[in-house]
Design an enzyme around this catalytic site. Structure first.
Site, short mmCIF file in Angstrom:
data_model
loop_
_atom_site.label_atom_id
_atom_site.label_comp_id
_atom_site.label_asym_id
_atom_site.label_seq_id
_atom_site.Cartn_x
_atom_site.Cartn_y
_atom_site.Cartn_z
N GLY A 81 4.83 -0.51 -11.94
CA GLY A 81 6.02 -1.29 -11.58
C GLY A 81 6.34 -2.39 -12.57
CE LYS A 82 1.68 -6.99 -12.36
NZ LYS A 82 0.29 -7.39 -12.70
CG ASP A 121 2.92 5.36 -5.32
OD1 ASP A 121 2.33 4.57 -6.05
OD2 ASP A 121 3.18 5.12 -4.13
NE ARG A 168 8.61 2.84 -12.68
CZ ARG A 168 7.74 3.09 -11.69
NH1 ARG A 168 7.96 2.67 -10.47
NH2 ARG A 168 6.65 3.77 -11.92
CG ASP A 206 -0.37 10.43 -7.99
OD1 ASP A 206 -0.45 9.27 -8.40
OD2 ASP A 206 0.69 10.94 -7.59
CB THR A 262 -2.92 5.55 -7.72
OG1 THR A 262 -1.58 5.08 -7.66
CG2 THR A 262 -3.84 4.44 -7.24
CG ASP A 318 4.16 12.46 -8.01
OD1 ASP A 318 5.29 11.94 -8.00
OD2 ASP A 318 3.15 11.90 -8.47
CE LYS A 354 7.46 -1.96 -5.74
NZ LYS A 354 6.18 -1.23 -5.94
C1 XBP Z 1 3.40 5.77 -9.32
C2 XBP Z 1 3.80 4.62 -10.12
C3 XBP Z 1 3.79 3.27 -9.49
C4 XBP Z 1 4.81 3.20 -8.36
C5 XBP Z 1 5.19 1.76 -8.06
O1 XBP Z 1 2.02 5.61 -9.12
O2 XBP Z 1 4.06 4.78 -11.30
O3 XBP Z 1 4.13 2.36 -10.50
O4 XBP Z 1 6.02 3.86 -8.80
O5 XBP Z 1 4.02 1.04 -7.69
P1 XBP Z 1 1.08 6.95 -8.95
P2 XBP Z 1 3.68 -0.36 -8.44
O6 XBP Z 1 0.16 6.95 -10.16
O7 XBP Z 1 0.36 6.75 -7.65
O8 XBP Z 1 2.01 8.15 -8.92
O9 XBP Z 1 4.94 -1.19 -8.41
O10 XBP Z 1 2.54 -0.95 -7.65
O11 XBP Z 1 3.28 0.03 -9.84
MG MG Z 2 2.49 9.96 -8.56
#
Ligand code: XBP
Ligand code: MG
Length: 256
Positions: A51-52, A10, A54, A8, A120, A181, A83
């Site tokens: 993000g969208k 983030d 969210r 993953d 991711t 995570d 963003k």
């Molecule tokens: C974590 C997420 C992402 C980030 C924001 O991704 O849920 O949405 O929080 O990035 P990961 P975007 O699967 O790597 O943990 O605004 O590009 O979604």
């Molecule tokens: Mg993550």
């Protein structure tokens, strides 16, 4: 037999969510939305991957009668693009480092003949901004498969992105380990049949990780994580050898 490690991004490769939260807030300010996500709100909003998704979730919370229409979806796309531009410009300046042990493990895994992959929910632009500065401009050559928001429209906990990566690798889930995570990430990897090593961050410390193969503070020095009774541990790293043992179901510190 362990053949590939799937990471993953983030929260796992790097602790990025504080930078994401700041970028969301700067984008809201740029379009004069009057929203501000503090840490407490953001930790709750992180239950929603993407993000969208969210932004849409938050908008439905604060203005349920406005959030559903076509105009709202267009506005969400616009705000998220701003963003992403802000996040990219911040991170490509080298603001973020990889988490402890990640670089060493990536290098050791490659030297041991394991293949590496990424799964991711973030965008290709964000992955590029982070890994270009931390792994170099040719970072993509280290990864045999990359699944992200551009390949998998259904976000974690949906297993789609992990299933796509397994297909690209041409491997069964049983030959791989996932690194995550968050609870959503663990659910996605588990639903794809993967054993998963979890390294929570401050944003996901209160998540449940019952199905994890292992929960570690990070991928670096493991001597802090050991259950009591394993005394006098010299410093050990999360090595490929340790991962092979965990993956095979033998304990890390079984006598050699
Ligand atoms: C974590 C997420 C992402 C980030 C924001 O991704 O849920 O949405 O929080 O990035 P990961 P975007 O699967 O790597 O943990 O605004 O590009 O979604
Ligand atoms: Mg993550």
């Amino acid at each position: 037999m362990l053949e590939a490690l799937i990471f993953d991004v983030d929260g796992t490769l790097a602790d990025t969510e504080a930078a994401h939260r700041a970028a969301f807030n700067d984008a809201f300010a740029e379009v004069r939305l009057g929203w501000h996500w503090d840490d407490a709100i953001y930790i709750r909003l992180l239950q929603v991957s993407g993000g969208k998704e969210r932004i849409a979730h938050y908008w439905r919370m604060v203005e349920p009668d406005v959030a559903g229409g076509k105009a709202a979806q267009a506005a969400i796309e616009q705000v998220h693009a701003i963003k992403t531009r802000i996040y990219e410009s911040r991170v490509s300046g080298g603001q973020l480092a990889l988490r402890p042990g990640v670089l060493r493990l990536l290098r050791e895994a490659q030297a041991s003949g394991l293949r590496l992959a990424i799964a991711t929910t973030t965008t290709p632009a964000n992955i590029e901004a982070l890994l270009r500065t931390t792994l170099g401009p040719d970072w993509k050559r280290h990864f045999a498969a990359i699944g992200d928001a551009s390949t998998a429209p259904r976000k974690k906990p949906d297993p789609l992105v992990y299933q796509q990566v397994l297909t690209t690798l041409g491997l069964p889930a049983s030959a791989c380990l996932a690194f995550e995570d968050s609870a959503n990430g663990l659910r996605a990897a588990t639903a794809a049949g993967l054993q998963t090593v979890v390294t929570p961050t401050v944003h996901t410390a209160d998540h449940r990780f019952d199905d994890a193969l292992l929960v570690l503070p990070h991928l670096g020095d493991v001597d802090q994580l050991l259950p009591c009774g394993v005394a006098a541990m010299e410093q050990r790293w999360v090595t490929v050898e340790a991962l092979r043992r965990w993956h095979a179901g033998t304990t890390l510190f079984e006598s050699d």
